[in-house]
Design a protein around this motif. Structure first.
Motif, PDB file in Angstrom:
ATOM      1  N   ILE A  85       0.790  -1.347  -0.091  1.00 39.61           N
ATOM      2  CA  ILE A  85      -0.001  -0.164   0.039  1.00 39.61           C
ATOM      3  C   ILE A  85       0.747   1.288  -0.144  1.00 39.61           C
ATOM      4  O   ILE A  85       1.967   1.246   0.999  1.00 39.61           O
ATOM      5  N   PRO A  86       0.549   2.168  -0.900  1.00 38.53           N
ATOM      6  CA  PRO A  86       1.549   3.221  -0.887  1.00 38.53           C
ATOM      7  C   PRO A  86       1.369   4.411   0.021  1.00 38.53           C
ATOM      8  O   PRO A  86       0.309   4.245   0.922  1.00 38.53           O
ATOM      9  N   SER A  87       2.279   5.328  -0.055  1.00 40.75           N
ATOM     10  CA  SER A  87       2.054   6.410   0.945  1.00 40.75           C
ATOM     11  C   SER A  87       2.353   7.773   0.200  1.00 40.75           C
ATOM     12  O   SER A  87       2.706   7.716  -1.028  1.00 40.75           O
ATOM     13  N   THR A  88       1.749   8.826   0.456  1.00 36.02           N
ATOM     14  CA  THR A  88       1.728  10.038  -0.224  1.00 36.02           C
ATOM     15  C   THR A  88       2.996  10.727  -0.201  1.00 36.02           C
ATOM     16  O   THR A  88       3.206  11.637  -0.998  1.00 36.02           O
ATOM     17  N   ARG A  89       3.960  10.224   0.638  1.00 38.09           N
ATOM     18  CA  ARG A  89       5.427  10.643   0.742  1.00 38.09           C
ATOM     19  C   ARG A  89       6.343   9.745  -0.310  1.00 38.09           C
ATOM     20  O   ARG A  89       7.402  10.170  -0.420  1.00 38.09           O
ATOM     21  N   ASP A  90       5.755   8.837  -0.872  1.00 36.08           N
ATOM     22  CA  ASP A  90       6.630   7.995  -1.588  1.00 36.08           C
ATOM     23  C   ASP A  90       7.069   8.968  -3.048  1.00 36.08           C
ATOM     24  O   ASP A  90       6.076   9.565  -3.711  1.00 36.08           O
ATOM     25  N   GLY A 127      -9.131  -2.726   7.008  1.00 29.24           N
ATOM     26  CA  GLY A 127      -8.786  -1.519   6.634  1.00 29.24           C
ATOM     27  C   GLY A 127      -7.480  -1.067   6.627  1.00 29.24           C
ATOM     28  O   GLY A 127      -6.959  -0.955   7.807  1.00 29.24           O
ATOM     29  N   CYS A 128      -6.952  -0.307   5.867  1.00 28.02           N
ATOM     30  CA  CYS A 128      -5.470   0.267   6.010  1.00 28.02           C
ATOM     31  C   CYS A 128      -5.383   1.665   5.468  1.00 28.02           C
ATOM     32  O   CYS A 128      -6.057   2.035   4.291  1.00 28.02           O
ATOM     33  N   CYS A 129      -4.659   2.433   6.049  1.00 27.89           N
ATOM     34  CA  CYS A 129      -4.572   3.570   5.794  1.00 27.89           C
ATOM     35  C   CYS A 129      -2.962   4.254   6.175  1.00 27.89           C
ATOM     36  O   CYS A 129      -2.571   4.054   7.162  1.00 27.89           O
ATOM     37  N   THR A 130      -2.184   4.740   5.232  1.00 28.39           N
ATOM     38  CA  THR A 130      -0.841   5.468   5.429  1.00 28.39           C
ATOM     39  C   THR A 130      -0.880   6.730   5.773  1.00 28.39           C
ATOM     40  O   THR A 130       0.248   7.183   6.241  1.00 28.39           O
ATOM     41  N   THR A 131      -1.835   7.400   5.550  1.00 32.46           N
ATOM     42  CA  THR A 131      -1.893   8.797   5.780  1.00 32.46           C
ATOM     43  C   THR A 131      -2.175   9.057   7.246  1.00 32.46           C
ATOM     44  O   THR A 131      -3.035   8.409   7.795  1.00 32.46           O
ATOM     45  N   ASP A 132      -1.083   9.656   7.966  1.00 32.42           N
ATOM     46  CA  ASP A 132      -1.068   9.815   9.481  1.00 32.42           C
ATOM     47  C   ASP A 132      -2.399  10.551  10.096  1.00 32.42           C
ATOM     48  O   ASP A 132      -2.119  11.599  10.616  1.00 32.42           O
ATOM     49  N   ILE A 133      -3.694  10.197   9.895  1.00 30.43           N
ATOM     50  CA  ILE A 133      -4.737  10.511  10.545  1.00 30.43           C
ATOM     51  C   ILE A 133      -4.980  10.549  11.955  1.00 30.43           C
ATOM     52  O   ILE A 133      -5.197  11.740  12.439  1.00 30.43           O
ATOM     53  N   LEU A 134      -4.029   9.665  12.860  1.00 33.58           N
ATOM     54  CA  LEU A 134      -4.113   9.673  14.180  1.00 33.58           C
ATOM     55  C   LEU A 134      -3.192  11.168  14.582  1.00 33.58           C
ATOM     56  O   LEU A 134      -3.803  11.513  15.459  1.00 33.58           O
ATOM     57  N   ARG A 135      -2.118  11.313  13.859  1.00 36.72           N
ATOM     58  CA  ARG A 135      -1.234  12.501  14.250  1.00 36.72           C
ATOM     59  C   ARG A 135      -2.140  13.908  13.894  1.00 36.72           C
ATOM     60  O   ARG A 135      -2.209  14.781  14.688  1.00 36.72           O
ATOM     61  N   HIS A 136      -2.967  13.768  12.791  1.00 37.00           N
ATOM     62  CA  HIS A 136      -3.760  14.928  12.471  1.00 37.00           C
ATOM     63  C   HIS A 136      -4.930  15.307  13.291  1.00 37.00           C
ATOM     64  O   HIS A 136      -5.088  16.378  13.967  1.00 37.00           O
TER      65      HIS A 136
END
Length: 241
Positions: free
Chosen positions: A85-90, A131-140
């Motif tokens: 699963i990619p990341s927006t910082r790749d 479900g998977c998410c690589t955007t750091d929603i917890l920190r946000h």
């Protein structure tokens, strides 16, 4: 086994943390290896300073990673499965959120052991939805949250943050988005919504790694987990088995 990048340390791009993880996986022989970006961090010192000749060549950027993963699948045989699963910082991928999967031409996977999924995504393994998410929603969420416990009570911060995803049935229950998120819902407005509430939600975050159980009904629960980062600076990090 679940691991979240970066998969390289800050002093090189040699995938040493990933190689150590795969050596461990060869002994444990998991049915599924879930790898969540970021894979080549756009903020990596070598990338930002342009001191590696692989930057700018998509084929070279992915060639080493592909070889490592294909060797792993070949070693474990037909039963091995890897999910990416990619990341927006790749650095080599579209920097929008929601984010499409990696291009399939980057992997010559005739055995279909390597699956390429979008960010975020929901998939099933047997009867379990994940479900998977690589955007750091917890920190946000953490940076925007204002919380106060009544006198004599306490609450777990990580559970409270994760419960917002379960309660609002979506991967990014925050608007406006955090600075730098590159949120774009023009193509698929429902891409961040849960098609169903997953049994397991994996969230890549810089916050403390955790595994929490979040009730969703009287009888059903969702397992929330943050595997942490496989590499932290020049040191190794954490993963989940």
């Amino acid at each position: 086994i679940v691991a979240s990048g970066p998969f390289t340390t800050s002093d090189n791009l040699s995938f040493e943390p990933l190689m150590e993880l795969l050596a461990y996986a060869r002994n444990k022989r998991p049915n599924v290896l879930l790898l969540m970006g970021l894979f080549f961090d756009a903020e990596h010192p070598h990338v930002k300073q342009g001191i590696t000749d692989r930057v700018g060549r998509l084929d070279l950027l992915f060639q080493e990673l592909r070889k490592i993963l294909e060797d792993y699948c070949q070693f474990l045989g037909a039963g091995a499965r890897v999910i990416l699963i990619p990341s927006t910082r790749d650095v080599f991928h579209d920097r929008i959120f929601p984010q499409p999967p990696f291009n399939s031409f980057m992997f010559e996977d005739s055995s279909q052991q390597i699956s390429l999924l979008p960010n975020p995504s929901v998939f099933r393994l047997d009867e379990v939805s994940i479900g998977c998410c690589t955007t750091d929603i917890l920190r946000h969420l953490s940076s925007e949250e204002a919380a106060r416990n009544p006198p004599g009570t306490s609450s777990d911060r990580m559970s409270r943050l994760g419960a917002q995803l379960v309660g609002q049935r979506g991967f990014y229950p925050l608007f406006p988005p955090a600075l730098g998120t590159c949120l774009n819902l023009a193509v698929n407005p429902s891409a961040l919504d849960f098609p169903c509430t997953p049994d397991i939600i994996v969230l890549s975050s810089d916050l403390v790694p955790f595994v929490k159980v979040e009730p969703r009904t009287e009888k059903l629960t969702t397992l929330l987990l943050n595997p942490g980062r496989l590499a932290k600076g020049a040191m190794g990090g954490t993963f989940v088995e």
